[in-house]
Design a protein around this motif. Sequence first.
Motif, PDB file in Angstrom:
ATOM      1  N   SER A   1      44.650  37.761  36.495  1.00  0.00           N
ATOM      2  CA  SER A   1      44.956  39.117  36.023  1.00  0.00           C
ATOM      3  C   SER A   1      45.951  39.111  34.873  1.00  0.00           C
TER       4      SER A   1
ATOM      5  N   GLN B   1      41.094  40.882  38.976  1.00  0.00           N
ATOM      6  CA  GLN B   1      40.931  40.216  40.271  1.00  0.00           C
ATOM      7  C   GLN B   1      42.181  39.416  40.613  1.00  0.00           C
TER       8      GLN B   1
ATOM      9  N   ARG C   1      43.321  36.228  41.539  1.00  0.00           N
ATOM     10  CA  ARG C   1      42.737  34.878  41.554  1.00  0.00           C
ATOM     11  C   ARG C   1      43.693  33.905  40.864  1.00  0.00           C
TER      12      ARG C   1
ATOM     13  N   LEU D   1      39.936  47.409  39.435  1.00  0.00           N
ATOM     14  CA  LEU D   1      38.527  47.135  39.687  1.00  0.00           C
ATOM     15  C   LEU D   1      37.644  48.341  39.381  1.00  0.00           C
TER      16      LEU D   1
ATOM     17  N   LEU E   1      43.494  45.682  41.857  1.00  0.00           N
ATOM     18  CA  LEU E   1      42.767  44.471  41.490  1.00  0.00           C
ATOM     19  C   LEU E   1      41.791  44.135  42.610  1.00  0.00           C
ATOM     20  N   SER E   2      40.662  43.551  42.252  1.00  0.00           N
ATOM     21  CA  SER E   2      39.728  43.086  43.277  1.00  0.00           C
ATOM     22  C   SER E   2      40.360  41.962  44.082  1.00  0.00           C
TER      23      SER E   2
ATOM     24  N   THR F   1      40.267  38.340  45.832  1.00  0.00           N
ATOM     25  CA  THR F   1      39.607  37.117  45.374  1.00  0.00           C
ATOM     26  C   THR F   1      38.186  37.079  45.915  1.00  0.00           C
ATOM     27  N   ILE F   2      37.215  36.978  45.023  1.00  0.00           N
ATOM     28  CA  ILE F   2      35.828  36.937  45.477  1.00  0.00           C
ATOM     29  C   ILE F   2      35.504  35.516  45.934  1.00  0.00           C
TER      30      ILE F   2
ATOM     31  N   ILE G   1      33.736  41.116  37.426  1.00  0.00           N
ATOM     32  CA  ILE G   1      34.998  40.930  38.147  1.00  0.00           C
ATOM     33  C   ILE G   1      35.561  39.536  37.889  1.00  0.00           C
ATOM     34  N   GLN G   2      34.686  38.575  37.644  1.00  0.00           N
ATOM     35  CA  GLN G   2      35.106  37.200  37.394  1.00  0.00           C
ATOM     36  C   GLN G   2      35.357  36.944  35.906  1.00  0.00           C
TER      37      GLN G   2
END
Length: 412
Positions: free
Chosen positions: A243, A249, A251, A292, A306-307, A309-310, A370-371
């Motif tokens: 971010s 996201q 991450r 997001l 924020l998303s 972590t996918i 998102i990634q």
Amino acid sequence: MPKHTVQQSQLFGEALEDKRGADPVVPSRIPSTSPFHQPRALTESERERYRKMSQESRRARESALSGNGPAPIHEINIPRLDPLKLMPQVRRNGLRTLSLFSGGGGLDLGFDRAGFEHVASYEIMNDATATISAARPEWKVFGGEGGDVRNVDFRQWKGEVDIIHGGPPCQPFSNAGRQKGHLDERDMWPKFVEAVQAIKPIAFIGENVPALASAKFSNYVNTSIIEPLSKNYHITPVILEASDFGVPQVRRRVFFVGFRTKKAAARWSPPTPTHFWGERQLDSGTERCMGLREALGLADIGVDDLSPTIRSALTGPRHTTSILNSVAAQRRFEAMEIWPNGVAATREQARAFVAKNGHFRLSVPDVALIQGFPEDWPFQGATYMALGQIGNAVPPPLAYAVASSVSAAVAK
């Protein structure tokens, strides 16, 4: 069913039988060929409940895609975030890169946008190599058996490569992968080190989950990465947050950045954040990272974040189209009224397949965004495979930031 699965289920059953009375833990009917899979300890009634949920979801999806489901309640979203603006294309810097463990091309794209010349990619998954080849038909990409780094004599690239970058599989060090480290046959850091030693590039960048930089693996890092490479390289590990570079996201990734000369190492500095989230603004030169919902172009409901972590859809013994990785993540998605399970292949299919709670269903293009992948990055394969490539990838804008910092230190 593998013997270890039955034994583990029996052990779990013995531990939980007293609490569950006459409904003991039973093994799953789904066979797993992976020795790294740890089955969930569930009773027959619990397994039946999950079976019914799965069956209902499959029937609902089939009904929706045939036009017989509930009427759509969300419009097809038009994203506000353009990841390409987070990594503007710069002129070629004269530095040639070799990509190892390329996956869906997160590092490859970031280095390409930062001005590096792509020499070749090595990736064992055929669908992932198909993705990179579809995105960049002019690139040399080795896939399948030819992309297995265990079969490669890297001396062939000596003198042809300036930078090696890659993310060896993270499962040996991640919580989802059970953190078996060097005991996990998926540990490919020794092959990454071998490639660096054979080619002798002017710099290398290896990335992984931040757990690799934890105390648990400090001995492994020292003996398997730092010590064998520090004879010829000045190495600095750095943990970066996606971010901080505009990716919506939560991450974090660890990067091991090594330079062959002390001069280049002294010139290098970790990339400076370009974005901030919430109250973390560092200075007036940083921009606000989108949340997001804003990034996806969804309506303002008064809540954005924020998303979480996918996760990679390739985690576990069977295929999945969920990007959910924890109960906490589920709560965060719920607060934003976003449905992270049963990700659809397209935005049209996501709109047609109405979630039970009415929340916005994600599509593969949404998860790619998102990634930090651009809209036109052509992920190949079934939905679960596309999600697996995305979830395993380094966010391209984060790769771009690292690549730019390396370029500034060693550019010809």
